[in-house]
Structure formats: C-alpha cells, structure tokens
Design a protein around this motif. Structure first.
Motif, PDB file in Angstrom:
ATOM      1  N   VAL A   1      -2.735   3.164   9.329  1.00  0.00           N
ATOM      2  CA  VAL A   1      -2.965   1.718   9.264  1.00  0.00           C
ATOM      3  C   VAL A   1      -1.929   1.079   8.340  1.00  0.00           C
ATOM      4  CG1 VAL A   1      -4.731   2.160   7.483  1.00  0.00           C
ATOM      5  CG2 VAL A   1      -4.655  -0.065   8.617  1.00  0.00           C
ATOM      6  N   GLU A   2      -1.468  -0.113   8.732  1.00  0.00           N
ATOM      7  CA  GLU A   2      -0.524  -0.850   7.888  1.00  0.00           C
ATOM      8  C   GLU A   2      -1.235  -2.027   7.222  1.00  0.00           C
ATOM      9  OE1 GLU A   2       2.958  -2.414   9.876  1.00  0.00           O
ATOM     10  OE2 GLU A   2       3.810  -3.229   8.023  1.00  0.00           O
ATOM     11  N   ALA A   3      -1.050  -2.151   5.911  1.00  0.00           N
ATOM     12  CA  ALA A   3      -1.595  -3.296   5.178  1.00  0.00           C
ATOM     13  C   ALA A   3      -0.592  -4.440   5.242  1.00  0.00           C
ATOM     14  CB  ALA A   3      -1.861  -2.906   3.725  1.00  0.00           C
TER      15      ALA A   3
ATOM     16  N   VAL B   1       2.263   0.614   3.184  1.00  0.00           N
ATOM     17  CA  VAL B   1       2.482  -0.568   2.360  1.00  0.00           C
ATOM     18  C   VAL B   1       3.950  -0.974   2.498  1.00  0.00           C
ATOM     19  CG1 VAL B   1       2.493  -1.413  -0.020  1.00  0.00           C
ATOM     20  CG2 VAL B   1       0.734   0.206   0.713  1.00  0.00           C
ATOM     21  N   ASN B   2       4.190  -2.268   2.694  1.00  0.00           N
ATOM     22  CA  ASN B   2       5.574  -2.754   2.783  1.00  0.00           C
ATOM     23  C   ASN B   2       6.136  -3.014   1.394  1.00  0.00           C
ATOM     24  OD1 ASN B   2       6.067  -3.382   5.820  1.00  0.00           O
ATOM     25  ND2 ASN B   2       4.026  -4.198   5.387  1.00  0.00           N
ATOM     26  N   LEU B   3       7.385  -2.660   1.208  1.00  0.00           N
ATOM     27  CA  LEU B   3       8.066  -2.975  -0.043  1.00  0.00           C
ATOM     28  C   LEU B   3       9.373  -3.697   0.272  1.00  0.00           C
ATOM     29  CD1 LEU B   3       7.946   0.202  -2.337  1.00  0.00           C
ATOM     30  CD2 LEU B   3       6.574  -1.880  -2.519  1.00  0.00           C
TER      31      LEU B   3
ATOM     32  N   LEU C   1       5.121   4.335   2.250  1.00  0.00           N
ATOM     33  CA  LEU C   1       5.869   3.120   1.923  1.00  0.00           C
ATOM     34  C   LEU C   1       6.758   2.779   3.112  1.00  0.00           C
ATOM     35  CD1 LEU C   1       6.887   4.091  -1.733  1.00  0.00           C
ATOM     36  CD2 LEU C   1       4.920   2.704  -0.984  1.00  0.00           C
ATOM     37  N   GLU C   2       6.702   1.521   3.548  1.00  0.00           N
ATOM     38  CA  GLU C   2       7.586   1.072   4.622  1.00  0.00           C
ATOM     39  C   GLU C   2       8.746   0.304   4.009  1.00  0.00           C
ATOM     40  OE1 GLU C   2       5.733  -0.908   7.923  1.00  0.00           O
ATOM     41  OE2 GLU C   2       4.369   0.765   8.314  1.00  0.00           O
ATOM     42  N   LEU C   3       9.937   0.825   4.236  1.00  0.00           N
ATOM     43  CA  LEU C   3      11.154   0.198   3.723  1.00  0.00           C
ATOM     44  C   LEU C   3      12.022  -0.139   4.908  1.00  0.00           C
ATOM     45  CD1 LEU C   3      11.822   2.995   1.090  1.00  0.00           C
ATOM     46  CD2 LEU C   3      10.836   0.743   0.629  1.00  0.00           C
TER      47      LEU C   3
ATOM     48  N   LEU D   1      10.955   4.248   7.747  1.00  0.00           N
ATOM     49  CA  LEU D   1      12.050   3.292   7.872  1.00  0.00           C
ATOM     50  C   LEU D   1      11.599   2.206   8.844  1.00  0.00           C
ATOM     51  CD1 LEU D   1      14.719   3.354   6.441  1.00  0.00           C
ATOM     52  CD2 LEU D   1      15.718   4.552   8.381  1.00  0.00           C
ATOM     53  N   ASP D   2      11.420   0.992   8.317  1.00  0.00           N
ATOM     54  CA  ASP D   2      10.864  -0.129   9.083  1.00  0.00           C
ATOM     55  C   ASP D   2      11.980  -0.874   9.818  1.00  0.00           C
ATOM     56  OD1 ASP D   2       8.886  -1.843   9.964  1.00  0.00           O
ATOM     57  OD2 ASP D   2       8.354  -2.589   7.978  1.00  0.00           O
ATOM     58  N   ASP D   3      11.595  -1.614  10.846  1.00  0.00           N
ATOM     59  CA  ASP D   3      12.533  -2.458  11.596  1.00  0.00           C
ATOM     60  C   ASP D   3      13.752  -1.659  12.057  1.00  0.00           C
ATOM     61  OD1 ASP D   3      10.750  -4.367  10.842  1.00  0.00           O
ATOM     62  OD2 ASP D   3      12.113  -5.503   9.573  1.00  0.00           O
TER      63      ASP D   3
ATOM     64  N   VAL E   1      10.319   6.822  11.579  1.00  0.00           N
ATOM     65  CA  VAL E   1      11.031   5.576  11.852  1.00  0.00           C
ATOM     66  C   VAL E   1      10.145   4.675  12.703  1.00  0.00           C
ATOM     67  CG1 VAL E   1      13.337   6.622  11.705  1.00  0.00           C
ATOM     68  CG2 VAL E   1      12.250   6.378  13.931  1.00  0.00           C
ATOM     69  N   LYS E   2      10.203   3.391  12.408  1.00  0.00           N
ATOM     70  CA  LYS E   2       9.460   2.408  13.187  1.00  0.00           C
ATOM     71  C   LYS E   2      10.442   1.589  14.008  1.00  0.00           C
ATOM     72  CE  LYS E   2       5.724   0.429  11.684  1.00  0.00           C
ATOM     73  NZ  LYS E   2       4.792  -0.459  10.917  1.00  0.00           N
ATOM     74  N   ILE E   3      10.318   1.702  15.313  1.00  0.00           N
ATOM     75  CA  ILE E   3      11.213   0.934  16.184  1.00  0.00           C
ATOM     76  C   ILE E   3      10.851  -0.541  16.084  1.00  0.00           C
ATOM     77  CG2 ILE E   3      12.048   0.594  18.540  1.00  0.00           C
ATOM     78  CD1 ILE E   3      11.112   3.418  19.189  1.00  0.00           C
TER      79      ILE E   3
HETATM   80 CA    CA Z   1       6.137  -3.010   8.112  1.00  0.00          CA
END
Ligand code: CA
Ligand code: C2E
Ligand code: CA
Ligand code: CA
Length: 279
Positions: free
Chosen positions: A57-59, A116-118, A148-150, A178-180, A199-201
């Motif tokens: 889950v993403e906050a 969690v996004n940083l 951690l999503e960076l 790795l986000d985006d 990795v998040k596409i």
């Molecule tokens: Ca994110």
C-alpha cells in the motif's frame, strides 16, 4: 484575480510563479496545517497482478484546507518543496505511517509493506537516516515493513551522495522503490548499481498502453530490464482491464490504480483489505 474565481488559473500560473499572494498565504497555511495535524493520509492498495490479492500500500498525503477545501498534492507539494517545508511534511508523513502500522499491528491487521514518498530535499537532508532510525525505534516498526519511494531524478542527482544514503537505508532494512520510472534520465549502467528492489513504471506510459505501440515497447523493455536486474515492477495508474491484461501478460508483478482502488481514507482502506481477505 481574487482567490475564489482565480483558482483554476492559479493552478496554471503556479508553476511559473510560486510567489503570488495566494501561494504565499497557502505556504503559511501549510505550515500551520503540519503543526496542527490538518493533513491526512490516504492509502492506495498495490495488488498482485496474478492473484488479485493485496500486496502492499502507498501512503499519499491529503490536505483539507479549512476555507479552500481539498487542495491536491500536485498543488501544495511543489510549494512545500520550494519553501523547504517539505522536510517537515515528509517527516510528518513518515511518523504518521509508522504510527498507523503500529496501530494495525495492535489490531492484528495487515503485515503489508507500506510505501512512503520522499522528495529530493528530504532524501538529501543529512538528518534523514537518523530521523528514520529514531521514529522506527520509537514506534517499534520493523524497517522491512516500510518502503521509500524516490523518483528517478531524486536518485540520479548527486549520485555519489545518493548511493551512500541508499546503502545506509538498505542496511537499516528499508525497501527502496524507484518512482516515476521512465520519466527521468537514468543512465542504465547505474541502475544495476543501485540498491533498490522495485521500479514503478510511471503512469504516463500506462495511460494509452493498449493503443500506443511506443508505450507498449517501453513498458515491455522496462519490465525486462528490471527483471534482468532482479527487481520487481509496479505499474501505476492502471485504470482498465485491458491495461491489466497487457501488464499481466508481460509479467509485471504489481498493479496500482483506480482499476482496483483509488487512494482511500484509512477506515475505507481497512474495509477494502477485510473484504478482500473474506473472499
Ligand atoms: Ca509514489
Ligand atoms: P506519485 O507518488 O506518483 O503518486 C501517484 C499518484 O497517482 C497519486 O496522486 C495517485 O492518487 C494517482 N493515481 C493513482 N491511481 C491512479 C489512476 O489509476 N489514474 C490516475 N490518473 N492517477 C492515479 P496524488 O495522491 O494526487 O499525488 C500526486 C503526487 O504528489 C505523488 O505522485 C507524489 O509525487 C506527491 N505526493 C503525494 N504524497 C506525498 C508525500 O507524502 N510526500 C511527498 N514528498 N510527495 C507526495
Ligand atoms: Ca509515480
Ligand atoms: Ca509523481
């Protein structure tokens, strides 16, 4: 432009001039919002592509402004970044997530990984590892439960400094995603050196996935590349069954998007999980 009638237009101007009056007062309001707990977290499930069961889950932070109503993160996160407030905001989010995880444990719920996004500034802040360590200790959360999503650009700027922080966080037991992915300028040779698991596409590649051959090629390549590096892949912004079918066919592990669920307030999220486990 008055604040009310100009709202739509301010959003257009905001990227050009963050220092208009409205933004300045928003910035002050945001400071107060952090101090007075006016921010909220929503939770969006990440679903296993094969089984359809929840995998994580993403906050995502939400701000319900006392007079302007809900303000989208795409509006206030840039302001927070501009003013440096983002460090406090991200710390607030991190602590709140850990407290929530503790609460879920107490209720015997969900040993799910919570992401969690940083922002770049938070990530590059020298105090970050110490702050994280302290909060994990205080809340007694297992670091392996936090990801951690960076963004790609956060990780790729100042790579030598980034690498040592990433290694430190990994040592501590945290997961890193790795986000985006696909929107930055990753040098592919460096990707293999990063201590990341996922990795998040980016959703811009998913939107027209079923009709755009270019996007299909990119998505297939990202999945293949990630798998060759022993990383997992999450697709974000998945809204349709056709997109899901394509991603599943190409072995993308996790799906996040409105197709399964939008980000939900905590009670609704708990409900979503309970319903799924009942099935
Ligand atoms: Ca994110
Ligand atoms: P992000 O990290 O890339 O988060 C994904 C965004 O996509 C979220 O927008 C989410 O609500 C949205 N989304 C999810 N599923 C779908 C879908 O199927 N279709 C479409 N079109 N969109 C979908 P949100 O919550 O508005 O957040 C926007 C951005 O604000 C985030 O992008 C992230 O960069 C930033 N953000 C949010 N919360 C935080 C936070 O706590 N800290 C920091 N530093 N940034 C945050
Ligand atoms: Ca993203
Ligand atoms: Ca983003």
């Amino acid at each position: 432009i008055s604040k009310k009638e100009g709202r739509g237009q301010y959003r257009v101007y905001s990227s050009l001039n963050l220092h208009d009056d409205f933004s300045t007062s928003l910035e002050l309001d945001l400071r107060r919002a952090i101090d007075q707990n006016q921010l909220m977290l929503y939770y969006q499930p990440k679903v296993n592509a094969d089984t359809g069961t929840i995998a994580g889950v993403e906050a995502l932070v939400r701000w319900n402004h006392p007079t302007h109503g809900p303000i989208p993160p795409d509006r206030f996160i840039p302001l927070a970044e501009e003013s440096g407030l983002i460090i406090e905001l991200d710390q607030w989010v991190f602590r709140s997530v850990c407290e929530q995880v503790t609460q879920w444990h107490r209720d015997n719920r969900m040993p799910l990984i919570v992401s969690v996004n940083l922002s770049m500034l938070s990530f590059q802040h020298a105090e970050l590892p110490r702050y994280i360590t302290r909060v994990l200790e205080e809340t007694r959360v297992d670091p392996r439960q936090i990801e951690l999503e960076l963004t790609e650009s956060t990780v790729m700027s100042h790579l030598d400094l980034t690498l040592s922080t990433l290694r430190q966080l990994k040592e501590m037991g945290l997961q890193i995603a790795l986000d985006d992915f696909g929107t930055g300028y990753s040098s592919l040779s460096y990707l293999s050196k990063l201590p990341i698991q996922t990795v998040k596409i980016d959703k811009s590649f998913i939107r027209d996935l079923t009709v755009d051959c270019g996007d299909q090629t990119i998505v297939k390549s990202i999945i293949q590349l990630a798998h060759n590096l022993n990383m997992n892949v999450v697709a974000e912004g998945v809204e349709s069954a056709d997109q899901l079918i394509f991603l599943r066919e190409h072995q993308c592990e996790q799906i996040q998007g409105y197709y399964y669920s939008p980000p939900l307030p905590e009670p609704d999220f708990v409900e979503y999980v309970a319903q799924q486990q009942a099935e």
